[in-house]
Design a protein around this motif. Structure first.
Motif, mmCIF file in Angstrom:
data_model
loop_
_atom_site.group_PDB
_atom_site.id
_atom_site.type_symbol
_atom_site.label_atom_id
_atom_site.label_comp_id
_atom_site.label_asym_id
_atom_site.label_seq_id
_atom_site.Cartn_x
_atom_site.Cartn_y
_atom_site.Cartn_z
ATOM 1 N N LEU A 81 0.840 -1.196 0.000
ATOM 2 C CA LEU A 81 0.000 0.000 0.000
ATOM 3 C C LEU A 81 0.876 1.247 0.000
ATOM 4 O O LEU A 81 1.715 1.415 0.893
ATOM 5 N N PRO A 82 0.716 2.131 -0.985
ATOM 6 C CA PRO A 82 1.521 3.358 -1.021
ATOM 7 C C PRO A 82 0.832 4.469 -0.228
ATOM 8 O O PRO A 82 -0.278 4.875 -0.552
ATOM 9 N N PHE A 83 1.505 4.980 0.791
ATOM 10 C CA PHE A 83 0.907 6.013 1.626
ATOM 11 C C PHE A 83 1.487 7.400 1.375
ATOM 12 O O PHE A 83 1.059 8.366 1.994
ATOM 13 N N THR A 84 2.462 7.502 0.497
ATOM 14 C CA THR A 84 3.006 8.808 0.115
ATOM 15 C C THR A 84 3.094 8.868 -1.401
ATOM 16 O O THR A 84 3.086 7.839 -2.092
ATOM 17 N N LEU A 85 3.220 10.078 -1.927
ATOM 18 C CA LEU A 85 3.340 10.239 -3.368
ATOM 19 C C LEU A 85 4.612 9.567 -3.874
ATOM 20 O O LEU A 85 4.614 8.945 -4.939
ATOM 21 N N SER A 86 5.701 9.654 -3.101
ATOM 22 C CA SER A 86 6.959 9.012 -3.505
ATOM 23 C C SER A 86 6.790 7.492 -3.574
ATOM 24 O O SER A 86 7.301 6.841 -4.503
ATOM 25 N N TRP A 141 7.398 21.037 -2.068
ATOM 26 C CA TRP A 141 7.329 20.122 -0.928
ATOM 27 C C TRP A 141 5.918 20.117 -0.354
ATOM 28 O O TRP A 141 5.370 19.056 -0.040
ATOM 29 N N ALA A 142 5.323 21.323 -0.219
ATOM 30 C CA ALA A 142 3.964 21.413 0.319
ATOM 31 C C ALA A 142 2.973 20.709 -0.605
ATOM 32 O O ALA A 142 2.040 20.048 -0.140
ATOM 33 N N ALA A 143 3.169 20.839 -1.930
ATOM 34 C CA ALA A 143 2.272 20.180 -2.882
ATOM 35 C C ALA A 143 2.384 18.663 -2.768
ATOM 36 O O ALA A 143 1.384 17.945 -2.807
ATOM 37 N N ALA A 144 3.623 18.153 -2.602
ATOM 38 C CA ALA A 144 3.809 16.710 -2.457
ATOM 39 C C ALA A 144 3.205 16.217 -1.150
ATOM 40 O O ALA A 144 2.622 15.129 -1.100
ATOM 41 N N TRP A 145 3.337 17.009 -0.089
ATOM 42 C CA TRP A 145 2.747 16.629 1.193
ATOM 43 C C TRP A 145 1.224 16.576 1.084
ATOM 44 O O TRP A 145 0.580 15.640 1.576
ATOM 45 N N ALA A 146 0.621 17.586 0.429
ATOM 46 C CA ALA A 146 -0.833 17.613 0.258
ATOM 47 C C ALA A 146 -1.304 16.431 -0.579
ATOM 48 O O ALA A 146 -2.346 15.833 -0.299
ATOM 49 N N SER A 148 0.195 13.508 -0.768
ATOM 50 C CA SER A 148 0.315 12.315 0.069
ATOM 51 C C SER A 148 -0.844 12.212 1.054
ATOM 52 O O SER A 148 -1.365 11.125 1.316
ATOM 53 N N TRP A 149 -1.252 13.354 1.610
ATOM 54 C CA TRP A 149 -2.389 13.361 2.527
ATOM 55 C C TRP A 149 -3.669 12.920 1.812
ATOM 56 O O TRP A 149 -4.431 12.096 2.338
ATOM 57 N N ALA A 150 -3.895 13.458 0.598
ATOM 58 C CA ALA A 150 -5.084 13.074 -0.173
ATOM 59 C C ALA A 150 -5.046 11.586 -0.517
ATOM 60 O O ALA A 150 -6.078 10.901 -0.483
#
Length: 379
Positions: A81-86, A141-146, A148-150
């Motif tokens: 299961l991928p929980f982050t964009l990376s 970084w903020a866009a990648a974090w958002a 990952s949250w979505a």
């Protein structure tokens, strides 16, 4: 049941499954035996949180022609299961490395598609025109974090649904330029977006002074204003944030000492109004596409040195086409229809049941099988 050690950590006698457990050295500590543990736990899931319930798909423009000619080569299951964009990008690289057009992941964006045919766009592209390097790096970084949250929220919600052998969430990779254009088109129309609904309520307090009668309060985030000495009056649906410029703000203010309410078509209710200084308390948004009960916003001006500080507003439901009682001293400011979710999923379920005589009954429903009552009818 959890072991006794969880009683000391805040979790006692809890049935749960660990779906992710990571360790890393504790920051700024020289003792290497001290570790920081990151745990993702869900209520006992019955194998619902498994990678086989996700489906990765490469869009035709992102998948090489030679791979498209092979059956199912542009679709795969993730290894975990991928929980982050990376992590999601790594899963696509592992599954489709030699099938990616130009072999580039940076040029891709992703649609998260659940069973209700609700889609969420995520990408590493921040759509920023900022030329400052440090600012641009921070924004990305903020866009990648958002994103990952979505992704986390989409997976959590989708995999919480009952299992029926079909994917609970499809993640479709498309060229990011196309994702950006389609997202902009959908965001320009409220009808294309899922409503960011929240509950709000109004309450009433009967004052001892016969001349004043009563005052009102409004809370956002609750559907029950029955608190302390307040009596619940009505609950209604609102938007947590605007979807487009057509959605308008409604702010709630409060006067210290008398605790009366101010209601205005604004994002900020602080400042002076009706000769009283107000403190901003809440803001919500309403749309012209509201289908719920009509709500009335009214104000009353009190005069005389004894009563002038009691000028106030109220929100109450329209009754029989009227806003309040005639001659009660209030004047109408504006009205709005409360927001309700009117979305009907395009996906339907074919239900097979038997009547008491054994006859087969077929019907189409939008509810999942687990969302039914004991007699087989949708809840």
């Amino acid at each position: 049941q959890g072991s006794t050690r969880w009683a000391f950590d805040g979790l006692s006698n809890l049935n749960f499954d660990l779906i992710r457990h990571e360790r890393q050295p504790f920051p700024e500590v020289t003792d290497t035996s001290v570790e920081l543990h990151w745990v993702k736990a869900v209520p006992r899931s019955g194998w619902r949180f498994t990678p086989e319930r996700l489906r990765l798909v490469l869009d035709g423009e992102a998948c090489r022609p030679e791979c498209r000619s092979l059956r199912q080569r542009c679709a795969a299951f993730p290894t975990r299961l991928p929980f982050t964009l990376s992590e999601l990008e790594m899963e696509f690289k592992t599954a489709f490395g030699n099938c990616l057009v130009d072999g580039q992941l940076d040029s891709l964006g992703y649609w998260l598609i659940n069973r209700r045919a609700l889609i969420t766009p995520i990408s590493r592209d921040d759509h920023s025109a900022d030329t400052d390097v440090d600012s641009h790096r921070t924004t990305r970084w903020a866009a990648a974090w958002a994103a990952s949250w979505a992704l986390n929220e989409a997976i959590r919600e989708a995999l919480s649904s009952p299992m029926d052998g079909e994917p609970a969430l499809v993640i479709r990779a498309v060229p990011v330029s196309r994702l950006r254009a389609e997202t902009a088109r959908m965001r320009s129309s409220p009808q294309s977006q899922q409503m960011p609904l929240a509950s709000a309520c109004s309450g009433i307090f009967r004052l001892d002074d016969y001349h004043l009668g009563s005052k009102h309060t409004v809370n956002v985030g609750s559907d029950d204003c029955e608190q302390r000495s307040w009596t619940h009056l009505a609950s209604f649906g609102v938007l947590r944030r605007p979807r487009t410029k057509q959605d308008f703000p409604v702010c709630i203010g409060e006067a210290e000492g008398v605790w009366t309410a101010r209601v205005a078509k604004s994002e900020d209710c602080s400042g002076k109004a009706l000769g009283i200084e107000w403190t901003h308390k809440h803001v919500f948004y309403m749309g012209e596409d509201g289908k719920g009960p009509m709500m009335c916003v009214r104000h009353k001006v009190e005069t005389g040195k004894k009563y002038e500080k009691w000028s106030r507003w109220q929100i109450l439901p329209q009754t029989k086409g009227k806003c309040g009682a005639r001659g009660d001293g209030y004047k109408l400011d504006f009205t709005f229809r409360s927001m309700v979710d009117t979305y009907v999923p395009s996906r339907a379920y074919l239900w097979a049941q038997k009547d008491p005589d054994g006859h087969l009954l077929l019907s189409l429903e939008t509810a999942l099988p687990a969302e039914t009552t004991g007699d087989g009818a949708p809840r």
